[in-house]
Write a protein that holds these residues in place. Structure first.
Motif, PDB file in Angstrom:
ATOM      1  N   VAL A 193     -91.038 -64.552 -29.482  1.00 26.69           N
ATOM      2  CA  VAL A 193     -90.852 -65.747 -29.509  1.00 26.69           C
ATOM      3  C   VAL A 193     -91.797 -66.743 -28.687  1.00 26.69           C
ATOM      4  O   VAL A 193     -92.281 -66.421 -27.604  1.00 26.69           O
ATOM      5  CB  VAL A 193     -89.483 -65.802 -29.078  1.00 26.69           C
ATOM      6  CG1 VAL A 193     -88.933 -67.467 -29.476  1.00 26.69           C
ATOM      7  CG2 VAL A 193     -88.506 -64.845 -29.677  1.00 26.69           C
ATOM      8  N   PRO A 194     -92.366 -67.924 -29.389  1.00 28.78           N
ATOM      9  CA  PRO A 194     -93.065 -68.660 -28.644  1.00 28.78           C
ATOM     10  C   PRO A 194     -92.521 -69.435 -27.388  1.00 28.78           C
ATOM     11  O   PRO A 194     -91.444 -70.061 -27.574  1.00 28.78           O
ATOM     12  CB  PRO A 194     -93.724 -69.792 -29.814  1.00 28.78           C
ATOM     13  CG  PRO A 194     -92.655 -69.616 -31.083  1.00 28.78           C
ATOM     14  CD  PRO A 194     -92.066 -68.216 -30.856  1.00 28.78           C
ATOM     15  N   LEU A 195     -93.110 -69.526 -26.386  1.00 26.69           N
ATOM     16  CA  LEU A 195     -92.844 -70.161 -25.188  1.00 26.69           C
ATOM     17  C   LEU A 195     -93.805 -71.078 -24.616  1.00 26.69           C
ATOM     18  O   LEU A 195     -95.096 -70.786 -25.006  1.00 26.69           O
ATOM     19  CB  LEU A 195     -92.566 -69.002 -23.892  1.00 26.69           C
ATOM     20  CG  LEU A 195     -91.290 -68.133 -24.082  1.00 26.69           C
ATOM     21  CD1 LEU A 195     -91.413 -66.808 -23.064  1.00 26.69           C
ATOM     22  CD2 LEU A 195     -90.205 -68.864 -24.038  1.00 26.69           C
ATOM     23  N   ASN A 196     -93.314 -72.248 -23.926  1.00 28.77           N
ATOM     24  CA  ASN A 196     -94.110 -73.036 -23.510  1.00 28.77           C
ATOM     25  C   ASN A 196     -94.119 -73.606 -22.006  1.00 28.77           C
ATOM     26  O   ASN A 196     -92.888 -73.151 -21.683  1.00 28.77           O
ATOM     27  CB  ASN A 196     -94.069 -74.386 -24.197  1.00 28.77           C
ATOM     28  CG  ASN A 196     -94.753 -74.545 -25.798  1.00 28.77           C
ATOM     29  OD1 ASN A 196     -93.896 -74.523 -26.558  1.00 28.77           O
ATOM     30  ND2 ASN A 196     -95.957 -74.296 -25.905  1.00 28.77           N
ATOM     31  N   SER A 197     -94.800 -74.166 -21.439  1.00 30.59           N
ATOM     32  CA  SER A 197     -94.549 -74.623 -20.189  1.00 30.59           C
ATOM     33  C   SER A 197     -93.317 -75.216 -20.072  1.00 30.59           C
ATOM     34  O   SER A 197     -93.079 -76.365 -20.892  1.00 30.59           O
ATOM     35  CB  SER A 197     -95.724 -75.489 -19.394  1.00 30.59           C
ATOM     36  OG  SER A 197     -96.963 -74.420 -19.537  1.00 30.59           O
ATOM     37  N   GLY A 198     -92.441 -75.095 -19.183  1.00 31.54           N
ATOM     38  CA  GLY A 198     -91.202 -75.670 -18.959  1.00 31.54           C
ATOM     39  C   GLY A 198     -90.010 -74.884 -19.574  1.00 31.54           C
ATOM     40  O   GLY A 198     -88.822 -74.964 -19.071  1.00 31.54           O
ATOM     41  N   ASP A 199     -90.424 -73.749 -20.092  1.00 32.29           N
ATOM     42  CA  ASP A 199     -89.447 -72.814 -20.935  1.00 32.29           C
ATOM     43  C   ASP A 199     -89.235 -71.711 -19.807  1.00 32.29           C
ATOM     44  O   ASP A 199     -88.093 -70.954 -19.896  1.00 32.29           O
ATOM     45  CB  ASP A 199     -89.833 -72.040 -22.203  1.00 32.29           C
ATOM     46  CG  ASP A 199     -89.926 -73.025 -23.167  1.00 32.29           C
ATOM     47  OD1 ASP A 199     -89.103 -74.223 -22.964  1.00 32.29           O
ATOM     48  OD2 ASP A 199     -90.864 -72.947 -24.126  1.00 32.29           O
ATOM     49  N   SER A 200     -89.866 -71.595 -18.780  1.00 32.94           N
ATOM     50  CA  SER A 200     -89.772 -70.529 -17.728  1.00 32.94           C
ATOM     51  C   SER A 200     -88.473 -70.707 -17.106  1.00 32.94           C
ATOM     52  O   SER A 200     -87.979 -72.108 -16.711  1.00 32.94           O
ATOM     53  CB  SER A 200     -90.620 -71.018 -16.385  1.00 32.94           C
ATOM     54  OG  SER A 200     -91.903 -70.188 -17.056  1.00 32.94           O
ATOM     55  N   GLY A 201     -87.423 -69.711 -17.031  1.00 34.43           N
ATOM     56  CA  GLY A 201     -86.300 -69.776 -16.445  1.00 34.43           C
ATOM     57  C   GLY A 201     -85.132 -69.927 -17.471  1.00 34.43           C
ATOM     58  O   GLY A 201     -84.111 -70.087 -17.059  1.00 34.43           O
TER      59      GLY A 201
END
Length: 316
Positions: free
Chosen positions: A239-247
């Motif tokens: 699943v694509p993740l971006n900066s800000g999705d951590s946590g």
């Protein structure tokens, strides 16, 4: 007792849109290929390539059952915003259709934006360890009174990935979240099973593809342990993740949390493809890409929360 659908509709009449005004720091979401850390223009190109894949990845989920579409939207309402910023303001605007748009704005020295997953009614949350800073942090989330609420965060426990621990942290805020996530049976997950993610990356202004995306499980590790007694599994997914999705949560079609998103790995094909404009079509996964979520062992996690409640008498 209200159903999930009733709860969602009731809240959305008051809060149709969450916006996060201001920029965000990329923190350490994007990991590396081998020992290579992704920084600067390389990180930016990969972040954009992944962001463009979010909306197309949701096509099957959005065309499926009403329950599946509901859980996608509900997860956005459930997920908290974890901030390190000088000044944080929550404002609201009444619309003609008796709805309220909540805006979270940050001013002053630039800090970090990440996500947090509510576990309990009495304010326990999971996030990634690299999202937690020594300086004070603030949690912003929709609460049971149908408002956007901000509260300071207390760190209960933090893993240490540099010492072979999990990229995971347990935090507490003195509030009652709208609806905590239930836990998925992570040990029972298998490659190919469908999952989705959400986070605060796509709720910022200027990110039209949103923060929610879908894909499938790649692998689930055996249970791991470290010297502190922590126990967890690593769930790899596409699943694509971006900066800000951590946590933020990795969740199953029934809305149960299967892990806390912590890291992205991109192989050589993805690195070279994004550099030379050969990242492929947005409706296909980025070559050599995988996301990693940390799934704590339920028994270990429950013990950690129980011990903290006893020490702080914070249970309700």
């Amino acid at each position: 007792m209200k159903s999930f659908a009733d709860l969602f509709r009731s809240f959305r009449r008051r809060s149709r849109l969450w916006r996060c005004a201001g920029g965000f720091a990329a923190a350490a979401l994007l990991g590396g290929c081998g020992t290579v850390e992704l920084t600067g223009s390389t990180l930016h190109r990969i972040d954009k390539a992944l962001e463009s894949r979010k909306k197309p990845s949701l096509k099957a989920w959005e065309q499926d059952s009403d329950d599946r579409r509901l859980h996608l939207k509900l997860a956005e309402l459930q997920t908290g915003l974890l901030l390190k910023w000088d000044a944080i303001k929550i404002s609201s605007t009444q619309t003609k259709r008796d709805a309220v748009t909540w805006t979270v704005s940050m001013k002053g020295k630039q800090g970090s934006i990440s996500s947090a997953v509510p576990l309990t009614r009495d304010g326990y949350f999971l996030t990634a360890s690299h999202c937690v800073e020594k300086s004070p942090m603030t949690l912003v989330i929709a609460t049971r009174d149908r408002k956007m609420t901000k509260k300071p965060v207390r760190v209960v426990w933090r893993g240490n990935p540099d010492q072979k621990g999990p990229d995971l942290a347990l935090i507490h805020a003195d509030l009652e979240p709208l609806l905590p996530f239930g836990a998925a049976d992570v040990a029972g997950l298998a490659p190919g099973q469908e999952v989705a993610v959400t986070g605060w990356s796509g709720l910022s202004e200027g990110t039209p593809n949103g923060g929610t995306a879908a894909g499938s499980i790649l692998s689930v590790s055996p249970l791991r342990h470290d010297p502190t007694g922590a126990a967890w599994r690593i769930v790899r997914h596409d699943v694509p993740l971006n900066s800000g999705d951590s946590g933020g949560p990795l969740f199953t079609p029934d809305g149960r949390c299967a892990g806390i998103n912590a890291r992205v790995v991109v192989g050589p094909a993805g690195l070279f493809g994004t550099k030379f404009g050969l990242a492929g079509k947005p409706d296909r996964p980025l070559a050599g890409y995988s996301g990693e979520a940390v799934a704590p062992d339920p028994e270990w996690l429950h013990g950690l929360i129980a011990a903290d409640r006893a020490a702080h008498k914070g249970g309700r």
